[in-house]
Design a protein around this motif. Structure first.
Motif, short mmCIF file in Angstrom:
data_model
loop_
_atom_site.label_atom_id
_atom_site.label_comp_id
_atom_site.label_asym_id
_atom_site.label_seq_id
_atom_site.Cartn_x
_atom_site.Cartn_y
_atom_site.Cartn_z
N SER A 1 108.09 -105.83 80.54
CA SER A 1 108.20 -104.50 79.92
C SER A 1 107.04 -103.62 80.34
O SER A 1 107.12 -102.39 80.26
CB SER A 1 108.25 -104.63 78.40
N ARG A 2 105.94 -104.24 80.81
CA ARG A 2 104.78 -103.50 81.29
C ARG A 2 104.75 -103.42 82.81
O ARG A 2 103.83 -102.82 83.38
CB ARG A 2 103.49 -104.18 80.80
N ALA A 3 105.70 -104.08 83.46
CA ALA A 3 105.76 -104.11 84.93
C ALA A 3 107.16 -103.72 85.38
O ALA A 3 107.93 -104.54 85.87
CB ALA A 3 105.39 -105.51 85.43
N LEU B 1 97.43 -111.51 80.83
CA LEU B 1 96.81 -110.19 80.87
C LEU B 1 95.30 -110.29 81.09
O LEU B 1 94.72 -109.48 81.84
CB LEU B 1 97.11 -109.44 79.58
N TRP B 2 94.68 -111.28 80.47
CA TRP B 2 93.24 -111.50 80.65
C TRP B 2 92.93 -111.79 82.11
O TRP B 2 91.97 -111.23 82.68
CB TRP B 2 92.79 -112.66 79.76
N ALA B 3 93.72 -112.66 82.74
CA ALA B 3 93.47 -113.02 84.14
C ALA B 3 93.64 -111.81 85.05
O ALA B 3 92.83 -111.60 85.97
CB ALA B 3 94.40 -114.15 84.56
N LEU B 4 94.68 -111.02 84.81
CA LEU B 4 94.87 -109.81 85.61
C LEU B 4 93.68 -108.86 85.46
O LEU B 4 93.17 -108.31 86.45
CB LEU B 4 96.16 -109.11 85.19
N GLU B 5 93.22 -108.70 84.23
CA GLU B 5 92.09 -107.80 83.98
C GLU B 5 90.83 -108.30 84.67
O GLU B 5 90.07 -107.51 85.24
CB GLU B 5 91.86 -107.67 82.48
N ARG B 6 90.61 -109.62 84.64
CA ARG B 6 89.43 -110.18 85.31
C ARG B 6 89.47 -109.90 86.81
O ARG B 6 88.41 -109.82 87.45
CB ARG B 6 89.36 -111.69 85.06
N LEU B 7 90.66 -109.77 87.36
CA LEU B 7 90.82 -109.48 88.79
C LEU B 7 90.87 -107.98 89.06
O LEU B 7 91.09 -107.56 90.21
CB LEU B 7 92.08 -110.15 89.33
N GLY B 8 90.69 -107.18 88.02
CA GLY B 8 90.72 -105.74 88.19
C GLY B 8 92.11 -105.20 88.43
O GLY B 8 92.29 -104.15 89.06
N ARG B 9 93.11 -105.89 87.89
CA ARG B 9 94.51 -105.49 88.09
C ARG B 9 95.17 -105.20 86.75
O ARG B 9 94.72 -105.64 85.70
CB ARG B 9 95.30 -106.58 88.83
N ARG B 10 96.29 -104.47 86.83
CA ARG B 10 97.08 -104.14 85.65
C ARG B 10 98.50 -104.64 85.83
O ARG B 10 98.98 -104.79 86.96
CB ARG B 10 97.10 -102.62 85.43
N ILE C 1 108.24 -119.46 82.37
CA ILE C 1 108.74 -118.07 82.32
C ILE C 1 108.54 -117.45 80.94
O ILE C 1 108.96 -116.32 80.70
CB ILE C 1 110.23 -117.99 82.71
N GLY C 2 107.86 -118.14 80.04
CA GLY C 2 107.83 -117.74 78.64
C GLY C 2 107.27 -116.35 78.38
O GLY C 2 107.77 -115.63 77.51
N SER C 3 106.22 -115.95 79.10
CA SER C 3 105.61 -114.65 78.83
C SER C 3 106.32 -113.51 79.56
O SER C 3 106.00 -112.34 79.32
CB SER C 3 104.13 -114.66 79.23
N LEU C 4 107.29 -113.83 80.43
CA LEU C 4 107.88 -112.79 81.27
C LEU C 4 108.61 -111.69 80.51
O LEU C 4 108.48 -110.51 80.88
CB LEU C 4 108.81 -113.41 82.32
N PRO C 5 109.43 -111.99 79.51
CA PRO C 5 110.13 -110.87 78.86
C PRO C 5 109.19 -109.76 78.39
O PRO C 5 109.46 -108.58 78.62
CB PRO C 5 110.84 -111.56 77.69
N ARG C 6 108.09 -110.11 77.77
CA ARG C 6 107.16 -109.08 77.30
C ARG C 6 106.32 -108.52 78.44
O ARG C 6 106.02 -107.32 78.48
CB ARG C 6 106.27 -109.63 76.20
#
Length: 250
Positions: free
Chosen positions: A81-83, A47-56, A73-78
């Motif tokens: 849920s936001r994508a 989420l931090w990397a996406l935010e640094r790139l101005g993305r959600r 793939i560890g972070s994908l389930p959660r």
């Protein structure tokens, strides 16, 4: 372990390196494609990397999976849920792996048997904290829609490289001159005493002989930049990197 490091390595190609695993973010306009996603505990870093790139997260249209080990793939389930509109794409075999119709992964006993080796104790402690023992599965994982470039940012071309897992896939970015190698070829690992192009230690491969043979599929690809699943990105061609690995084999 090191904090995340976000590097723009080419137009629309952003490499995220942590001390234990890497992933890549491809962007084009508002469109976002994520390639791999770290451990369960890496969600804040994604989420931090996406935010640094101005993305959600909701801008992610596709997630490409190199292979379905928990550190990729560890972070994908959660995250998914936001994508809600993101498709999770990989090879047909690896899609079944991601859905956990079968599992090809080093077991806790495999790791415990190697704790005497340098690097293993600190790495094991880190991955335990990162959620390595969680039961992670991605029910919506599906096979690529067909051969050739994918219609997502970067137009990645899947390159099937079975060995590390039965359905392991690398991704060639012809426009960027880059190759995302996943765990088919890495440039470092916390359990390795060497840096530079290499294979992971034997216990991490489902079929080590096939993993070595898969290098021959990477060597001819036209690229000058390697983006591995572990270790730093390197300005090397696949042929040069494979030659280093083959040379290290003696």
């Amino acid at each position: 372990m090191k904090p995340p490091l976000l590097t723009r390595v080419a137009d629309g190609v952003h490499f995220v390196r942590t001390g234990a695993v890497n992933w890549t973010i491809l962007t084009e306009g508002r469109d976002v494609t994520l390639v791999d996603a770290g451990y369960p505990g890496d969600l804040p870093a994604v989420l931090w990397a996406l935010e640094r790139l101005g993305r959600r997260p909701e801008q992610i249209g596709a997630v490409l999976v190199t292979h379905a080990h928990v550190d990729h793939i560890g972070s994908l389930p959660r995250l998914l849920s936001r994508a809600p509109d993101a498709r999770v794409l990989t090879s047909g075999t690896e899609a079944r792996h991601a859905r956990r119709e079968f599992l090809e992964q080093a077991t806790p006993l495999d790791v415990a048997a190697n704790l005497w080796r340098p690097g293993f104790p600190s790495w094991t402690l880190h991955i335990m904290r990162a959620g390595a023992l969680k039961d992670v599965r991605v029910p919506r994982a599906e096979a690529f829609p067909g051969p050739g470039p994918l219609d997502v940012p970067g137009r990645p071309v899947p390159v099937l490289t079975p060995g590390h897992t039965s359905g392991h896939t690398c991704y060639h970015l012809p426009e960027a001159g880059a190759l995302l190698t996943g765990d088919a070829l890495v440039t470092a690992h916390p359990t390795s005493r060497t840096d530079g192009p290499q294979l992971l230690p034997s216990l991490f491969h489902h079929d080590e002989a096939a993993a070595r043979a898969a290098l021959d599929l990477l060597a001819p690809l036209p690229a000058g930049l390697l983006l591995p699943g572990h270790g730093p990105h390197l300005a090397l061609s696949p042929a040069e990197a494979v030659a280093v690995v083959r040379g290290g084999d003696g």
